[in-house]
Design a protein around this motif. Sequence first.
Motif, PDB file in Angstrom:
ATOM      1  N   ASP A 162       0.830  -1.209   0.000  1.00 34.44           N
ATOM      2  CA  ASP A 162       0.000   0.000   0.000  1.00 34.44           C
ATOM      3  C   ASP A 162       0.862   1.255   0.000  1.00 34.44           C
ATOM      4  OD1 ASP A 162      -2.335  -1.465  -0.017  1.00 34.44           O
ATOM      5  OD2 ASP A 162      -2.619  -1.382   2.164  1.00 34.44           O
ATOM      6  N   ASP A 163       1.996   1.186   0.683  1.00 36.01           N
ATOM      7  CA  ASP A 163       2.884   2.352   0.766  1.00 36.01           C
ATOM      8  C   ASP A 163       3.497   2.678  -0.598  1.00 36.01           C
ATOM      9  OD1 ASP A 163       2.637   2.800   3.613  1.00 36.01           O
ATOM     10  OD2 ASP A 163       3.817   0.979   3.890  1.00 36.01           O
ATOM     11  N   ILE A 164       3.924   1.643  -1.328  1.00 40.91           N
ATOM     12  CA  ILE A 164       4.519   1.908  -2.641  1.00 40.91           C
ATOM     13  C   ILE A 164       3.444   2.409  -3.610  1.00 40.91           C
ATOM     14  CG2 ILE A 164       4.310  -0.482  -3.456  1.00 40.91           C
ATOM     15  CD1 ILE A 164       7.130   1.988  -4.301  1.00 40.91           C
ATOM     16  N   MET A 165       2.230   1.890  -3.497  1.00 41.59           N
ATOM     17  CA  MET A 165       1.149   2.363  -4.358  1.00 41.59           C
ATOM     18  C   MET A 165       0.808   3.821  -4.052  1.00 41.59           C
ATOM     19  SD  MET A 165       0.521   0.114  -6.509  1.00 41.59           S
ATOM     20  CE  MET A 165       0.847  -1.616  -6.801  1.00 41.59           C
ATOM     21  N   ASN A 166       0.820   4.176  -2.786  1.00 42.84           N
ATOM     22  CA  ASN A 166       0.585   5.565  -2.400  1.00 42.84           C
ATOM     23  C   ASN A 166       1.689   6.473  -2.946  1.00 42.84           C
ATOM     24  OD1 ASN A 166      -0.940   7.579  -0.689  1.00 42.84           O
ATOM     25  ND2 ASN A 166       1.078   7.736   0.266  1.00 42.84           N
ATOM     26  N   TYR A 167       2.917   5.969  -2.922  1.00 44.02           N
ATOM     27  CA  TYR A 167       4.049   6.753  -3.409  1.00 44.02           C
ATOM     28  C   TYR A 167       3.968   6.981  -4.919  1.00 44.02           C
ATOM     29  CZ  TYR A 167       8.887   8.177  -4.264  1.00 44.02           C
ATOM     30  OH  TYR A 167      10.011   8.873  -4.670  1.00 44.02           O
ATOM     31  N   ILE A 168       3.652   5.938  -5.673  1.00 41.28           N
ATOM     32  CA  ILE A 168       3.604   6.125  -7.125  1.00 41.28           C
ATOM     33  C   ILE A 168       2.369   6.922  -7.547  1.00 41.28           C
ATOM     34  CG2 ILE A 168       4.939   4.027  -7.560  1.00 41.28           C
ATOM     35  CD1 ILE A 168       2.385   2.706  -8.574  1.00 41.28           C
ATOM     36  N   ILE A 221       3.280  14.030 -19.422  1.00 43.36           N
ATOM     37  CA  ILE A 221       3.151  13.597 -18.029  1.00 43.36           C
ATOM     38  C   ILE A 221       2.312  12.332 -17.927  1.00 43.36           C
ATOM     39  CG2 ILE A 221       2.027  14.221 -15.842  1.00 43.36           C
ATOM     40  CD1 ILE A 221       3.087  17.061 -16.263  1.00 43.36           C
ATOM     41  N   GLN A 222       1.351  12.188 -18.808  1.00 45.22           N
ATOM     42  CA  GLN A 222       0.475  11.020 -18.738  1.00 45.22           C
ATOM     43  C   GLN A 222       0.982   9.836 -19.557  1.00 45.22           C
ATOM     44  OE1 GLN A 222      -3.994  12.175 -18.187  1.00 45.22           O
ATOM     45  NE2 GLN A 222      -3.075  13.660 -19.589  1.00 45.22           N
ATOM     46  N   THR A 223       2.155   9.987 -20.154  1.00 44.12           N
ATOM     47  CA  THR A 223       2.760   8.862 -20.883  1.00 44.12           C
ATOM     48  C   THR A 223       4.209   8.667 -20.427  1.00 44.12           C
ATOM     49  OG1 THR A 223       3.325  10.368 -22.710  1.00 44.12           O
ATOM     50  CG2 THR A 223       1.297   9.075 -22.929  1.00 44.12           C
ATOM     51  N   PRO A 224       4.437   8.477 -19.108  1.00 42.31           N
ATOM     52  CA  PRO A 224       5.815   8.307 -18.639  1.00 42.31           C
ATOM     53  C   PRO A 224       6.402   6.983 -19.106  1.00 42.31           C
ATOM     54  CG  PRO A 224       4.292   7.790 -16.874  1.00 42.31           C
ATOM     55  CD  PRO A 224       3.465   8.331 -18.019  1.00 42.31           C
ATOM     56  N   ALA A 225       7.714   6.924 -19.167  1.00 41.83           N
ATOM     57  CA  ALA A 225       8.443   5.703 -19.539  1.00 41.83           C
ATOM     58  C   ALA A 225       8.140   5.260 -20.965  1.00 41.83           C
ATOM     59  CB  ALA A 225       8.141   4.569 -18.545  1.00 41.83           C
ATOM     60  N   GLN A 226       7.774   6.209 -21.812  1.00 41.35           N
ATOM     61  CA  GLN A 226       7.505   5.894 -23.204  1.00 41.35           C
ATOM     62  C   GLN A 226       8.569   6.524 -24.100  1.00 41.35           C
ATOM     63  OE1 GLN A 226       4.912   3.833 -23.983  1.00 41.35           O
ATOM     64  NE2 GLN A 226       4.621   3.732 -21.765  1.00 41.35           N
ATOM     65  N   ILE A 227       8.906   5.843 -25.194  1.00 40.18           N
ATOM     66  CA  ILE A 227       9.837   6.421 -26.161  1.00 40.18           C
ATOM     67  C   ILE A 227       9.154   7.588 -26.864  1.00 40.18           C
ATOM     68  CG2 ILE A 227      11.079   6.018 -28.315  1.00 40.18           C
ATOM     69  CD1 ILE A 227      11.540   3.153 -27.405  1.00 40.18           C
ATOM     70  N   PHE A 228       9.844   8.725 -26.876  1.00 39.30           N
ATOM     71  CA  PHE A 228       9.268   9.916 -27.479  1.00 39.30           C
ATOM     72  C   PHE A 228       9.591   9.969 -28.967  1.00 39.30           C
ATOM     73  CE2 PHE A 228       9.782  14.260 -29.009  1.00 39.30           C
ATOM     74  CZ  PHE A 228       8.503  14.747 -28.766  1.00 39.30           C
ATOM     75  N   SER A 229       8.559  10.129 -29.756  1.00 40.39           N
ATOM     76  CA  SER A 229       8.708  10.332 -31.188  1.00 40.39           C
ATOM     77  C   SER A 229       7.935  11.585 -31.555  1.00 40.39           C
ATOM     78  CB  SER A 229       8.166   9.133 -31.972  1.00 40.39           C
ATOM     79  OG  SER A 229       7.972   9.474 -33.329  1.00 40.39           O
ATOM     80  N   ALA A 230       8.642  12.622 -31.999  1.00 41.30           N
ATOM     81  CA  ALA A 230       7.978  13.873 -32.356  1.00 41.30           C
ATOM     82  C   ALA A 230       6.933  13.650 -33.440  1.00 41.30           C
ATOM     83  CB  ALA A 230       9.011  14.901 -32.803  1.00 41.30           C
ATOM     84  N   THR A 231       7.239  12.759 -34.374  1.00 41.71           N
ATOM     85  CA  THR A 231       6.306  12.495 -35.473  1.00 41.71           C
ATOM     86  C   THR A 231       5.003  11.894 -34.959  1.00 41.71           C
ATOM     87  OG1 THR A 231       8.140  12.139 -37.006  1.00 41.71           O
ATOM     88  CG2 THR A 231       5.987  11.292 -37.654  1.00 41.71           C
ATOM     89  N   SER A 232       5.115  10.874 -34.101  1.00 41.32           N
ATOM     90  CA  SER A 232       3.903  10.213 -33.599  1.00 41.32           C
ATOM     91  C   SER A 232       3.108  11.135 -32.676  1.00 41.32           C
ATOM     92  CB  SER A 232       4.264   8.919 -32.862  1.00 41.32           C
ATOM     93  OG  SER A 232       5.073   9.184 -31.739  1.00 41.32           O
ATOM     94  N   GLU A 300      -0.703   2.906 -16.597  1.00 38.47           N
ATOM     95  CA  GLU A 300      -0.579   1.586 -15.984  1.00 38.47           C
ATOM     96  C   GLU A 300       0.465   1.618 -14.869  1.00 38.47           C
ATOM     97  OE1 GLU A 300      -2.537  -0.929 -16.700  1.00 38.47           O
ATOM     98  OE2 GLU A 300      -3.571   0.270 -18.216  1.00 38.47           O
ATOM     99  N   ILE A 301       0.390   0.637 -13.953  1.00 41.16           N
ATOM    100  CA  ILE A 301       1.302   0.598 -12.809  1.00 41.16           C
ATOM    101  C   ILE A 301       2.742   0.350 -13.252  1.00 41.16           C
ATOM    102  CG2 ILE A 301       1.884  -0.699 -10.719  1.00 41.16           C
ATOM    103  CD1 ILE A 301      -1.083  -1.134 -10.279  1.00 41.16           C
ATOM    104  N   GLY A 302       2.919  -0.495 -14.279  1.00 42.91           N
ATOM    105  CA  GLY A 302       4.260  -0.844 -14.731  1.00 42.91           C
ATOM    106  C   GLY A 302       5.125   0.363 -15.051  1.00 42.91           C
ATOM    107  N   PRO A 303       4.668   1.286 -15.926  1.00 45.65           N
ATOM    108  CA  PRO A 303       5.469   2.469 -16.231  1.00 45.65           C
ATOM    109  C   PRO A 303       5.742   3.353 -15.019  1.00 45.65           C
ATOM    110  CG  PRO A 303       3.789   2.135 -17.906  1.00 45.65           C
ATOM    111  CD  PRO A 303       3.493   1.163 -16.810  1.00 45.65           C
ATOM    112  N   LEU A 304       4.792   3.419 -14.072  1.00 44.85           N
ATOM    113  CA  LEU A 304       5.009   4.225 -12.875  1.00 44.85           C
ATOM    114  C   LEU A 304       6.110   3.618 -11.999  1.00 44.85           C
ATOM    115  CD1 LEU A 304       1.306   5.091 -11.930  1.00 44.85           C
ATOM    116  CD2 LEU A 304       2.967   6.513 -13.141  1.00 44.85           C
TER     117      LEU A 304
END
Length: 399
Positions: A162-168, A221-232, A300-304
Motif C-alpha cells: 500500500d505504501d509503494i502504491m501511495n508513493y507512485i 506527463i500522462q505517458t511516462p516511460a515511453q519512447i518519445f517520437s515527435a512524429t507520432s 498503468e502501474i508498470g510504467p510508474l
Amino acid sequence: MIKREGYLKKIRPFYDNELVKVIFGIRRCGKSILLQQIIDELVERGVENEQIIFINFEDLKYAGIKNALALNDYVLEKIIKGKKTYLFFDEIQEVEEWEKAINSFRATLDCDIYITGSNSKLLSGELATHLSGRYISIKIMPFTFAEACEYMGKSKNQVNDDDIMNYINWGGMPQQLQFENERDKRVFLQDLYNSIILRDIVERNKIKDVGVFKRVLEYLIQTPAQIFSATSVSKYFESINLKISTETLYNYIEFAVSSMIIDKVKRYDVRGKRVLTRSDKIYLTDLGFDKIVSSGMKVEIGPLLENTVYNELIVRGYQVYVGKTTKGEIDFVASKDGKNEYYQVAYLLATEDVIEREFGAFKDITDNYPKYVLSLDKFDFSRDGIIHKNMIDFLLEGK
C-alpha cells in the motif's frame, strides 16, 4: 523534516572551500531545507550566526534585490570584517545577472558560497564562463520512497505494498506528505504545477501559446516511460485537431526538461557501446504530477514503477540510459565508476510468459556486470545468474 544525508555527504567535503556549491532541483523538492541543514552543521562546527547571510529570493522581504548590483550592495553591508562570510542564496535565478555578483564575491571576499536554483541550465552561459572549474553542482530530487517512509515514521518491516502504491500515486514532494487527505494533496500539487508552468517555463522562455504548451506537457506527463517520437506525438495532436510542428515539440520538451518537471533519457546500444541520438524516453521527476493532470488517460502501474526506479538510480548517483540490444530493449543501463548494472522492471511476474520476457531481455548481453529484475513479487525468481529483487526491498536499500 528528515536529514537528507545522501546529499549532505556529497557537500560536506566542500565546506569552507572556495568552490561555489550549486544545488539545483525542481521547485519545492527540498532545496531550502537542505541549505538550512548545511547551516546547522556549520554552526555546530563553530561558525557564528553573524557570519551567515541567507537570502530566499522568493521571500518578499528581498523583493528589492532585483539585480547583481543590488545583491552586491546588500552583502557588502552585512559582512563582518575580519571574519569569513557564509553566503546562502536560495532561488538565485530571480536576480538579474546574478552570476556577476557570485563571481565578484568569490574573487574579492573571504567567503563560502552556496546557491540554489530551479532550472537545470543554472550553470549555462556566463556563470559557467566565469566559474569554469570553480564550482561543484549537485542535483537534488523529491523524496525517494525510502525517505518518504522515514518521514512517515515507518520502519523497514512496517512498509507494505500500500505504501509503494501511495508513493507512485502521489509522489515524493516533501510538503505533499504533510497532508492527510487527498483534497489537500491535490491542491498543493496543482498549485506547484501551475507555478512551475508559469514561472519556470512560460515566463522564462516567453511562450506565447500557453494553451498548446500545457496540452503537450499534459500528454508527456500522462505517458511516462515511453519512447518519445515527435512524429507520432504530432500525429496524435493532429487527430484531435491541434497542429504542432516537430520543432515546436522539441522546444517544448527542452523547456520542460530545463524546469526539471520531466527528464529525457537517451538510449544506449549495449553491443555497440555507444549512446544513440534518437528515440529518447521521458520520465517524470515526481509522479504526483500525473495524479493532478487529468484528461481521461490512465497510466498503468508498470510504467510508474519503472519511473520510480529511474528516479532512484539517479539519486544513487548513476548515469542512466535505456538499453538497446539486437533483440529488443532493457529498461535501464546504470553506469557508475566505469561499471554497468542492468535493470528490468515489472509489476508482477504473474505468468511464465512475463517471466521469460523480463529475464530473456538480458540474453543478448554477454558481459558479467550485474543484471536485475525488479517486481513486487515476494517470491525470489532469480535464475541463470540474473538477480530478482522485490521492488520495495530494492528501494529501501537506498537509505
